[in-house]
Write a protein that holds these residues in place. Structure first.
Motif, PDB file in Angstrom:
ATOM      1  N   LYS A 138       0.854  -1.198   0.000  1.00 41.69           N
ATOM      2  CA  LYS A 138       0.000   0.000   0.000  1.00 41.69           C
ATOM      3  C   LYS A 138       0.883   1.239   0.000  1.00 41.69           C
ATOM      4  N   ASP A 139       1.910   1.188   0.876  1.00 39.85           N
ATOM      5  CA  ASP A 139       2.855   2.301   0.910  1.00 39.85           C
ATOM      6  C   ASP A 139       4.053   1.973   0.007  1.00 39.85           C
ATOM      7  N   PHE A 140       3.800   2.077  -1.279  1.00 43.99           N
ATOM      8  CA  PHE A 140       4.812   1.648  -2.250  1.00 43.99           C
ATOM      9  C   PHE A 140       6.128   2.410  -2.089  1.00 43.99           C
ATOM     10  N   ASP A 141       6.034   3.752  -1.953  1.00 38.58           N
ATOM     11  CA  ASP A 141       7.263   4.569  -1.920  1.00 38.58           C
ATOM     12  C   ASP A 141       8.170   4.146  -0.773  1.00 38.58           C
ATOM     13  N   TYR A 142       7.560   3.911   0.387  1.00 39.55           N
ATOM     14  CA  TYR A 142       8.330   3.530   1.583  1.00 39.55           C
ATOM     15  C   TYR A 142       9.072   2.225   1.350  1.00 39.55           C
ATOM     16  N   TRP A 143       8.342   1.211   0.870  1.00 34.87           N
ATOM     17  CA  TRP A 143       8.971  -0.115   0.707  1.00 34.87           C
ATOM     18  C   TRP A 143       9.920  -0.161  -0.472  1.00 34.87           C
ATOM     19  N   PHE A 144       9.595   0.598  -1.508  1.00 34.99           N
ATOM     20  CA  PHE A 144      10.522   0.670  -2.643  1.00 34.99           C
ATOM     21  C   PHE A 144      11.892   1.145  -2.140  1.00 34.99           C
ATOM     22  N   GLU A 145      11.904   2.197  -1.335  1.00 37.34           N
ATOM     23  CA  GLU A 145      13.159   2.745  -0.781  1.00 37.34           C
ATOM     24  C   GLU A 145      13.851   1.728   0.120  1.00 37.34           C
ATOM     25  N   LYS A 146      13.046   1.111   1.002  1.00 34.87           N
ATOM     26  CA  LYS A 146      13.624   0.146   1.969  1.00 34.87           C
ATOM     27  C   LYS A 146      14.309  -1.010   1.233  1.00 34.87           C
ATOM     28  N   PHE A 147      13.615  -1.591   0.270  1.00 36.81           N
ATOM     29  CA  PHE A 147      14.173  -2.733  -0.456  1.00 36.81           C
ATOM     30  C   PHE A 147      15.397  -2.293  -1.268  1.00 36.81           C
ATOM     31  N   TYR A 148      15.277  -1.144  -1.889  1.00 33.12           N
ATOM     32  CA  TYR A 148      16.395  -0.636  -2.685  1.00 33.12           C
ATOM     33  C   TYR A 148      17.625  -0.411  -1.787  1.00 33.12           C
ATOM     34  N   ASP A 149      17.426   0.247  -0.660  1.00 31.27           N
ATOM     35  CA  ASP A 149      18.555   0.545   0.247  1.00 31.27           C
ATOM     36  C   ASP A 149      19.236  -0.739   0.733  1.00 31.27           C
ATOM     37  N   LEU A 150      18.407  -1.722   1.032  1.00 31.43           N
ATOM     38  CA  LEU A 150      18.957  -2.990   1.548  1.00 31.43           C
ATOM     39  C   LEU A 150      19.893  -3.627   0.516  1.00 31.43           C
ATOM     40  N   MET A 151      19.480  -3.590  -0.747  1.00 28.80           N
ATOM     41  CA  MET A 151      20.307  -4.196  -1.804  1.00 28.80           C
ATOM     42  C   MET A 151      21.481  -3.291  -2.171  1.00 28.80           C
ATOM     43  N   ALA A 152      21.220  -1.998  -2.263  1.00 28.43           N
ATOM     44  CA  ALA A 152      22.285  -1.076  -2.685  1.00 28.43           C
ATOM     45  C   ALA A 152      23.419  -1.023  -1.660  1.00 28.43           C
ATOM     46  N   SER A 153      23.088  -1.247  -0.395  1.00 28.22           N
ATOM     47  CA  SER A 153      24.135  -1.254   0.646  1.00 28.22           C
ATOM     48  C   SER A 153      24.858  -2.594   0.654  1.00 28.22           C
ATOM     49  N   LEU A 154      24.410  -3.518  -0.186  1.00 29.54           N
ATOM     50  CA  LEU A 154      24.943  -4.889  -0.281  1.00 29.54           C
ATOM     51  C   LEU A 154      24.806  -5.651   1.036  1.00 29.54           C
ATOM     52  N   LYS A 155      23.805  -5.269   1.827  1.00 27.20           N
ATOM     53  CA  LYS A 155      23.537  -6.014   3.063  1.00 27.20           C
ATOM     54  C   LYS A 155      22.713  -7.263   2.779  1.00 27.20           C
ATOM     55  N   PHE A 156      21.984  -7.231   1.688  1.00 28.57           N
ATOM     56  CA  PHE A 156      21.111  -8.354   1.335  1.00 28.57           C
ATOM     57  C   PHE A 156      20.956  -8.414  -0.178  1.00 28.57           C
ATOM     58  N   LEU A 157      20.974  -9.624  -0.709  1.00 28.47           N
ATOM     59  CA  LEU A 157      20.632  -9.794  -2.130  1.00 28.47           C
ATOM     60  C   LEU A 157      19.727 -11.013  -2.294  1.00 28.47           C
ATOM     61  N   PRO A 158      18.711 -10.905  -3.155  1.00 27.74           N
ATOM     62  CA  PRO A 158      17.886 -12.087  -3.444  1.00 27.74           C
ATOM     63  C   PRO A 158      18.639 -13.020  -4.384  1.00 27.74           C
ATOM     64  N   ASN A 159      18.127 -14.246  -4.572  1.00 29.91           N
ATOM     65  CA  ASN A 159      18.800 -15.191  -5.468  1.00 29.91           C
ATOM     66  C   ASN A 159      18.776 -14.687  -6.920  1.00 29.91           C
ATOM     67  N   THR A 160      19.682 -15.257  -7.695  1.00 24.80           N
ATOM     68  CA  THR A 160      19.896 -14.790  -9.074  1.00 24.80           C
ATOM     69  C   THR A 160      18.626 -14.625  -9.910  1.00 24.80           C
ATOM     70  N   PRO A 161      17.709 -15.617  -9.950  1.00 26.86           N
ATOM     71  CA  PRO A 161      16.539 -15.410 -10.814  1.00 26.86           C
ATOM     72  C   PRO A 161      15.759 -14.134 -10.468  1.00 26.86           C
ATOM     73  N   THR A 162      15.708 -13.753  -9.198  1.00 24.95           N
ATOM     74  CA  THR A 162      14.992 -12.519  -8.846  1.00 24.95           C
ATOM     75  C   THR A 162      15.720 -11.310  -9.437  1.00 24.95           C
ATOM     76  N   LEU A 163      17.044 -11.302  -9.329  1.00 24.22           N
ATOM     77  CA  LEU A 163      17.797 -10.157  -9.862  1.00 24.22           C
ATOM     78  C   LEU A 163      17.657 -10.056 -11.378  1.00 24.22           C
ATOM     79  N   ILE A 164      17.649 -11.199 -12.043  1.00 21.66           N
ATOM     80  CA  ILE A 164      17.591 -11.168 -13.512  1.00 21.66           C
ATOM     81  C   ILE A 164      16.167 -10.935 -14.028  1.00 21.66           C
ATOM     82  N   ASN A 165      15.204 -11.619 -13.441  1.00 24.45           N
ATOM     83  CA  ASN A 165      13.867 -11.659 -14.047  1.00 24.45           C
ATOM     84  C   ASN A 165      12.824 -10.685 -13.484  1.00 24.45           C
ATOM     85  N   ALA A 166      13.063 -10.115 -12.300  1.00 26.07           N
ATOM     86  CA  ALA A 166      12.047  -9.217 -11.724  1.00 26.07           C
ATOM     87  C   ALA A 166      11.810  -8.030 -12.646  1.00 26.07           C
ATOM     88  N   GLY A 167      10.549  -7.799 -12.957  1.00 22.60           N
ATOM     89  CA  GLY A 167      10.208  -6.662 -13.811  1.00 22.60           C
ATOM     90  C   GLY A 167      10.492  -6.908 -15.286  1.00 22.60           C
TER      91      GLY A 167
END
Ligand code: UDP
Length: 563
Positions: free
Chosen positions: A44-73
């Motif tokens: 529902k709060d897209f902007d908030y979670w978009f930032e949270k998920f982005y920050d988590l990956m951009a800081s390299l603290k967390f990454l999903p498995n390869t198919p998610t990185l390649i195929n999402a979107g």
């Protein structure tokens, strides 16, 4: 962005979006935004979670498995790494599974199968009066299909083939990968039962059951089969062991039976189940020589939400897989960068403190991931099969039937530039051959830092280190860096008990299973392999892969990043 040069090379090879002419049309940052946007779309709060998920990956603290990185979107939209498909005992069912395998591989998923339902080789087929060719013969069909899809898919397909120890064709199965280039797209494991272990303990024969007729087909001495398995594992690292009764005993769902795992063994799944994984990079959570538990906790909670979202925004390649996956909503949050964390805390991998750290970190992650899943259940509802789960008995709402899995992180650890999974360093320094005949020196960055501040001649020292196989052990170290050899240990500096102790410490606090190689020196004997088996059983592992140094020229998957 914090991506290393190596990471950018990996990203360019497969991950970044390309146009029809094969030109890269997104930056690493745009890739993370593409993933984040796709995973946050149901919030529902897209902007908030978009930032949270982005920050988590951009800081390299967390990454999903390869198919998610390649195929999402992207048009394929298939986000999971792990699948298990049933193989029924008829031509129609076998070739249906081959077709489903090809579809999954095309999208970057790996597949596991139990071939235990197939009638043994040589049995008469009623409809044709011909004879059945047996599990090993059909595995070759799956292997060929995998080989063909390899070129066109998003990455090479990988398979796990499992056969129960009480299947009449077990001996043929144990030997089926003896030749170096046989069935190369499979890892194989024997499903060891409690009954077999009991017979082994009493030095008795056990029964081989024909799955088609359900009749006893033969009897074999348990110790003979055990020796055959150990001999082959000693020769070429396969088969591995899967303790199938233990897996089912510890499964959070009741009244169902797990028969197989995904290719690297970390994810036992029910027929037609899939699971998406993600890994926390522990090296990012050491601050001032201690662990930032608050930050780690927040990371776990955001990561669980991320992985739970993946289940709903995923494009499932096959309808049955969608149905089964949505029933149980399994996710697999794990870790990488554990060896880096140990070094940053000045703790040796092969020490009591190292094992304690593993238990402390993983129990924390498991506990917080269960709280996160429970909170999600209150917000979004429990997983549909909750009524048949142990969580129902405990009165704990849960959004996911499992939350934790420790994957090899073969590629995503390269993207995060950290040590892979829970493995110790494989080597500290080596020369990498590059295309134009030049040699490129690789040195563990943490070691390099310490060497540079120690006042020794670093270049000379590195030459010695490389000549010593990239190990500090055995080198006469100057006094100023003597202590480093205790902390910078490699997988060959420790015996199998240290590897198993570590796998067990993590398994104790992991809902699913743990990917780990039990490395042994080239001089290890078949008896050592058997000792490792018994130690693994004593420690309560769900599975085991031993690898004796130099016994195979090419290892499937697990060690790719370490060679
Ligand atoms: N996997 C696969 N093909 C590959 C590598 C991995 O199918 O080339 C699958 C397999 O199920 C494996 C899982 O992905 O067990 C996780 O592997 P890993 O953690 O190495 O994948 P990463 O996300 O790092 O690419």
């Amino acid at each position: 962005m914090g991506f290393s040069e190596n990471a950018i090379t990996v990203l360019k090879s497969r991950y970044l979006k390309k146009n029809e002419r094969g030109e890269i049309i997104e930056t690493p940052d745009e890739m993370l935004k593409r993933v984040s946007k796709h995973i946050a779309q149901l919030e529902k709060d897209f902007d908030y979670w978009f930032e949270k998920f982005y920050d988590l990956m951009a800081s390299l603290k967390f990454l999903p498995n390869t198919p998610t990185l390649i195929n999402a979107g992207n048009p394929l939209g298939q986000l999971s790494a792990c699948f298990v498909l049933p193989v029924g005992d008829s031509m129609e069912e076998i070739f249906e599974a081959v077709k489903q395998t090809a579809i999954i591989h095309k999208t970057g998923g790996g597949t596991g199968f139990s071939f235990s339902r197939l009638r043994p080789k040589g049995e008469v087929v009623q409809s044709t009066k011909g004879v059945a060719s047996g599990p090993v013969s059909f595995m070759k069909v799956f292997d060929c299909a995998t080989e063909s899809v390899k070129q066109g898919g998003v990455r090479r397909g990988a398979n796990m083939g499992i056969l129960r120890v009480d299947h009449p064709d077990i001996l043929e199965f144990i030997h089926c990968k003896e030749q170096e280039n046989a069935i190369t797209n499979f890892n194989i494991s024997v499903a060891i039962t409690d009954d077999f272990l009991e017979k082994l303990k009493n030095d008795e024969e056990y029964e081989l059951i024909n799955p088609h007729t359900k009749k006893v087909a033969n009897k074999l001495k348990a110790s003979f089969v055990w020796d055959e398995i150990a001999n082959n594992a000693w020769k070429n690292g396969e088969p591995g062991l899967v303790f199938i009764d233990r897996i089912n005993k510890l499964h959070t769902l009741k009244g169902v039976e797990i028969e197989a795992t995904n290719p690297c063994g970390e994810q036992p799944l029910l027929p037609y189940e899939s699971c998406n994984l993600g890994s926390i990079n522990l090296s990012k959570f050491v601050k001032n020589s201690s662990i930032d538990w608050e930050d780690l906790k927040e990371c776990v909670h955001t990561a669980v939400r991320f992985l739970d979202n993946v289940i709903d925004v995923n494009s499932y390649p096959i309808e049955q897989i969608k149905t089964e996956t949505l029933k149980n909503r399994k996710i697999g949050l794990g870790i990488m960068g554990f060896a880096d964390m140990l070094v940053d805390l000045n703790i040796a991998y092969n020490s009591k403190e190292g094992v304690k750290l593993a238990s402390d970190v993983m129990s924390f992650i498991q506990k917080e991931s269960h709280i996160a899943s429970s909170n999600l259940a209150n917000e979004r509802g429990c997983f549909p099969a909750y009524e048949n789960s142990i969580f129902k008995d405990q009165n704990i709402p849960m959004r996911n039937a499992t939350t934790t899995t420790i994957a090899p992180t073969g590629t995503i650890s390269m993207i995060a530039d950290c040590s892979s999974g829970i493995e110790p360093y494989f080597t500290l320094a080596y020369y990498k051959q590059v295309l134009d005949g030049k040699k490129l020196k690789y040195v563990n960055e943490r070691l390099l830092d310490r060497l540079q501040s120690s006042g020794i001649n670093v270049d000379d020292f590195l030459e010695e280190l490389i000549a010593n196989g990239g190990r500090l052990k055995g080198l006469g170290l100057p006094k100023s860096i003597e202590d480093l050899s205790k902390i910078f240990v490699t997988s060959m500096d420790m015996d199998y008990t240290a590897h198993i102790d570590m796998q067990a410490a993590f398994q104790n606090y992991t809902d699913n299973a743990v990917s780990k190689t039990i490395n042994m020196p080239n001089s290890a004997t078949v008896d050592d392999v058997k000792k490792a088996y018994f130690y693994a059983i004593e420690k309560g592992l769900k599975g085991l892969t031993v690898y004796r140094d130099g016994s195979r020229s090419v290892q499937v998957l697990v060690s790719e990043s370490k060679q």
